[in-house]
Write an enzyme that holds these catalytic residues in place. Structure first.
Site, mmCIF file in Angstrom:
data_model
loop_
_atom_site.group_PDB
_atom_site.id
_atom_site.type_symbol
_atom_site.label_atom_id
_atom_site.label_comp_id
_atom_site.label_asym_id
_atom_site.label_seq_id
_atom_site.Cartn_x
_atom_site.Cartn_y
_atom_site.Cartn_z
ATOM 1 N N ASP A 1 0.843 -1.192 0.000
ATOM 2 C CA ASP A 1 0.000 0.000 0.000
ATOM 3 C C ASP A 1 0.883 1.248 0.000
ATOM 4 O O ASP A 1 1.628 1.486 0.957
ATOM 5 C CB ASP A 1 -0.894 -0.016 1.241
ATOM 6 C CG ASP A 1 -2.093 0.895 1.107
ATOM 7 O OD1 ASP A 1 -2.102 1.740 0.193
ATOM 8 O OD2 ASP A 1 -3.028 0.771 1.912
ATOM 9 N N ASP A 2 0.833 2.018 -1.086
ATOM 10 C CA ASP A 2 1.600 3.264 -1.228
ATOM 11 C C ASP A 2 3.106 3.036 -1.334
ATOM 12 O O ASP A 2 3.900 3.924 -0.995
ATOM 13 C CB ASP A 2 1.330 4.234 -0.068
ATOM 14 C CG ASP A 2 -0.084 4.785 -0.065
ATOM 15 O OD1 ASP A 2 -0.866 4.431 -0.970
ATOM 16 O OD2 ASP A 2 -0.424 5.547 0.859
ATOM 17 N N CYS B 1 -6.153 4.001 -3.731
ATOM 18 C CA CYS B 1 -6.364 2.641 -3.220
ATOM 19 C C CYS B 1 -7.482 1.839 -3.862
ATOM 20 O O CYS B 1 -7.242 0.822 -4.517
ATOM 21 C CB CYS B 1 -6.616 2.708 -1.716
ATOM 22 S SG CYS B 1 -5.295 3.476 -0.769
ATOM 23 N N ARG C 1 -7.176 -1.228 -6.680
ATOM 24 C CA ARG C 1 -7.426 -2.601 -6.249
ATOM 25 C C ARG C 1 -8.529 -3.267 -7.062
ATOM 26 O O ARG C 1 -8.503 -4.476 -7.301
ATOM 27 C CB ARG C 1 -7.753 -2.621 -4.751
ATOM 28 C CG ARG C 1 -6.542 -2.328 -3.907
ATOM 29 C CD ARG C 1 -6.875 -1.845 -2.499
ATOM 30 N NE ARG C 1 -5.661 -1.267 -1.933
ATOM 31 C CZ ARG C 1 -4.786 -1.943 -1.192
ATOM 32 N NH1 ARG C 1 -5.014 -3.214 -0.905
ATOM 33 N NH2 ARG C 1 -3.700 -1.360 -0.747
ATOM 34 N N LYS D 1 -5.766 -5.726 3.695
ATOM 35 C CA LYS D 1 -6.654 -4.584 3.435
ATOM 36 C C LYS D 1 -7.517 -4.832 2.200
ATOM 37 O O LYS D 1 -7.011 -5.044 1.106
ATOM 38 C CB LYS D 1 -5.803 -3.326 3.236
ATOM 39 C CG LYS D 1 -6.576 -2.120 2.733
ATOM 40 C CD LYS D 1 -5.644 -0.961 2.507
ATOM 41 C CE LYS D 1 -6.274 0.068 1.569
ATOM 42 N NZ LYS D 1 -5.413 1.231 1.347
ATOM 43 N N HIS E 1 -10.783 -2.784 1.091
ATOM 44 C CA HIS E 1 -11.024 -1.433 0.555
ATOM 45 C C HIS E 1 -11.890 -1.386 -0.704
ATOM 46 O O HIS E 1 -11.745 -0.488 -1.540
ATOM 47 C CB HIS E 1 -9.700 -0.703 0.294
ATOM 48 C CG HIS E 1 -9.805 0.763 0.622
ATOM 49 N ND1 HIS E 1 -8.717 1.580 0.763
ATOM 50 C CD2 HIS E 1 -10.886 1.547 0.838
ATOM 51 C CE1 HIS E 1 -9.110 2.811 1.047
ATOM 52 N NE2 HIS E 1 -10.432 2.821 1.097
ATOM 53 N N SER F 1 -8.346 1.300 4.574
ATOM 54 C CA SER F 1 -7.054 1.771 5.075
ATOM 55 C C SER F 1 -7.093 2.009 6.585
ATOM 56 O O SER F 1 -8.125 2.418 7.141
ATOM 57 C CB SER F 1 -6.653 3.075 4.384
ATOM 58 O OG SER F 1 -6.589 2.909 2.992
ATOM 59 N N HIS G 1 1.620 2.377 3.904
ATOM 60 C CA HIS G 1 0.638 3.463 4.039
ATOM 61 C C HIS G 1 0.723 4.027 5.462
ATOM 62 O O HIS G 1 0.941 3.283 6.413
ATOM 63 C CB HIS G 1 -0.751 2.878 3.767
ATOM 64 C CG HIS G 1 -1.857 3.872 3.625
ATOM 65 N ND1 HIS G 1 -2.266 4.691 4.650
ATOM 66 C CD2 HIS G 1 -2.681 4.140 2.575
ATOM 67 C CE1 HIS G 1 -3.288 5.430 4.236
ATOM 68 N NE2 HIS G 1 -3.556 5.116 2.977
ATOM 69 N N ASP H 1 -0.151 -0.822 -4.912
ATOM 70 C CA ASP H 1 -1.424 -0.320 -5.438
ATOM 71 C C ASP H 1 -1.298 1.048 -6.094
ATOM 72 O O ASP H 1 -2.144 1.439 -6.895
ATOM 73 C CB ASP H 1 -2.494 -0.293 -4.350
ATOM 74 C CG ASP H 1 -2.198 0.695 -3.220
ATOM 75 O OD1 ASP H 1 -1.036 1.152 -3.092
ATOM 76 O OD2 ASP H 1 -3.130 1.009 -2.452
ATOM 77 N N ASN H 2 -0.251 1.813 -5.746
ATOM 78 C CA ASN H 2 -0.001 3.130 -6.360
ATOM 79 C C ASN H 2 1.318 3.656 -5.829
ATOM 80 O O ASN H 2 1.980 3.005 -5.013
ATOM 81 C CB ASN H 2 -1.132 4.128 -6.075
ATOM 82 C CG ASN H 2 -1.569 4.206 -4.634
ATOM 83 O OD1 ASN H 2 -2.691 3.819 -4.285
ATOM 84 N ND2 ASN H 2 -0.705 4.678 -3.765
ATOM 85 N N LYS I 1 1.407 9.632 -5.390
ATOM 86 C CA LYS I 1 0.020 9.204 -5.202
ATOM 87 C C LYS I 1 -0.937 10.381 -5.374
ATOM 88 O O LYS I 1 -0.651 11.504 -4.970
ATOM 89 C CB LYS I 1 -0.137 8.619 -3.798
ATOM 90 C CG LYS I 1 -1.557 8.235 -3.409
ATOM 91 C CD LYS I 1 -1.597 7.681 -2.003
ATOM 92 C CE LYS I 1 -3.027 7.364 -1.579
ATOM 93 N NZ LYS I 1 -3.079 6.730 -0.234
#
Length: 490
Positions: free
Chosen positions: A43-44, A83, A87, A136, A138, A161, A237, A289-290, A310
């Site tokens: 994540d991130d 996010c 996803r 996660k 989301h 998140s 994240h 994811d990004n 992001k």
């Protein structure tokens, strides 16, 4: 000279790291009927956050090994730099706006991933796979929009998140009269039921270990069955949190500690596969994811020199690390510079695992020819970048990227950057029509549209095609081939 230095800053760590790789000279073995699949999604995590992509000064030896034993992509994209939207593409093979999704779905979101969309978990489960989602989610915060409704046999993790909680950036409870203070307590869910709550940073520090243990147990339990494991870590994240076994160990601050715990988690997965004789028949994928959330400064990640992060359609927001390992099928230590995207995983994995494709139209393409290094393979030659609900921001074809007039989030013009877990200030910027040659200018610094009017027109034609199909808020085009998200009754 500025352009040359930018090119070197972005690509030198990547090219020099290749020197240590050992290439597999053994012949490829026959493709197994039903290989296991493990998708590890961060994540991130930024393009430059891994040691094998130039990250430093912390170390990620297990992820380095994964890359040295498989294929590392240098031009892998997510569908949107946020996010939930991103996803949804991993799971459905679609641009998120095709299926009515955008942004990040908070605790009070009125929409969710439509259960009528077929996910990779559902397709593999129909083909005899055991399926598990750890981490996660989301894509919907409550029943019936949790993973068990989308093809997963098991779920253990959070609905969204871990910054969607009534806790301040310093870890203290927020006043319940404030906006963020009114968010519900963060639920840890097993199946469809809450098992406990995550209410402190100390609780959050246990997430990486808990997820890893659950993933390891699933692998052991299903060593005699084909399985699909989707391990979606909450880190890195914000708020960053790390267990005591890695706290202050990296010598590179909290972010470095978190990264080294993530690397440990990957190592535990790989050791479990080895111990259970599953290494050769398991596809392991590691990606993000990004791009990094740069507004958090030292608690945000590294874009590897790409522009912005992001929340934008610049390369730093949408280009992420992607590593895939499949012994005997993917050449060890190989690198792919062709374009690929997260929505391509579904058609690729269904092909490999001999599962059926979704009935409804998707946007992903089969990148197996790239994994096999077939001559002249180039299954994805174009990509469009949407953000801010359904605004078409950019178009890429081959080496060319065209930015369309719009307003974009920017970190460059922020008046304050984040520090110690506290965010900086956001800013916005007007983006003009510009053409960038990503082959020589991956940092998107030099507009060359005046020299290539034919390329500009070609990309404008692609943009118009996508506007008609998927819509565009900027030009107020509705889109003729979009499907509705599920409505959540609050």
């Amino acid at each position: 000279m500025k352009k040359i230095l930018m090119f070197i800053a972005i690509w030198l760590p990547v090219s020099t790291s290749l020197m240590s790789y050992r290439y597999n000279t053994e012949p490829m073995v026959p493709v197994p009927g039903k290989p296991n699949v493990i998708l590890i999604l961060m994540d991130d995590l930024g393009y430059g956050d891994l040691e094998c992509y130039g990250g430093f000064p912390y170390h990620t030896p297990n992820i380095n090994t994964l890359a040295s034993q498989g294929m590392r992509f240098t031009s892998f994209y997510v569908s949107q730099a946020v996010c939930s939207a991103s996803r949804s593409s991993f799971l459905t093979g679609c641009y998120p706006n095709r299926i009515g999704l955008n942004g990040a779905l908070g605790p009070d979101a009125g929409i969710a991933l439509n259960p009528e969309e077929e996910t990779i978990a559902e397709l593999l489960k129909a083909n005899g796979y055991k399926t598990s989602m750890v981490g996660k989610w989301h894509l919907g915060q409550k029943v019936p929009f949790l993973p068990l409704s989308y093809g997963f046999d098991e779920f253990f993790g959070l609905p969204y998140s871990h910054d969607y909680w009534p806790v301040n950036y310093d870890g203290r409870p927020l006043d319940t009269t404030t906006g963020r203070g009114k968010w519900p307590v963060l639920k840890l869910i097993e199946g469809n039921e809450q098992t406990s709550s995550v209410t402190t940073l100390k609780d959050a520090a246990q997430l990486t270990t808990m997820y890893t243990e659950r993933a390891v147990n699933f692998i052991k339990k299903n060593k005699n069955n084909p399985f699909f494991l989707y391990l979606a870590h909450n880190m890195p994240h914000v708020p960053l949190a790390v267990s005591d076994k890695f706290k202050n160990k990296s010598g590179a601050g909290l972010y470095g500690d978190v990264m080294e715990e993530i690397d440990w988690s990957v190592g535990e997965i790989m050791k479990t596969l080895e111990a259970n004789g599953l290494t050769k028949n398991t596809i392991v994928i590691f990606t993000s994811d990004n791009g990094p959330w740069l507004t958090y400064g030292d608690h945000g990640g590294n874009t590897g020199g790409f522009r912005e992060g992001k929340g934008s359609a610049w390369e730093g927001g949408v280009r992420v690390p992607f590593i895939i390992r499949w012994p005997g099928q993917i050449k060890a230590g190989s690198v792919c510079n062709n374009m690929a995207a997260n929505m391509d995983l579904l058609p690729t994995l269904t092909t490999i695992c001999k599962a059926k494709m979704p009935v409804k139209k998707i946007d992903g393409v089969n990148i197996l020819p790239l994994l096999k290094q077939e001559k002249n393979a180039n299954p994805r030659d174009e990509m469009v970048y949407y953000y801010d609900r359904n605004s078409l921001k950019c178009v890429r074809k081959g080496q060319w990227k065209l930015t369309l007039p719009c307003i974009s989030q920017t970190y460059k013009k922020a008046t304050a950057i984040g520090y110690g877990g506290w965010p900086g200030k956001y800013a916005s910027d007007s983006v003009r029509l510009a053409l960038y040659d990503l082959r020589t200018d991956p940092g998107e610094t030099l507009d060359v549209k005046e020299y290539h009017p034919g390329i500009v027109q070609q990309l404008m034609t692609i943009a118009e095609r996508y506007r008609k199909e998927l819509g565009d808020d900027i030009t107020k085009t509705p889109g003729t081939e979009i499907r509705a998200a599920a409505k959540v009754i609050r």
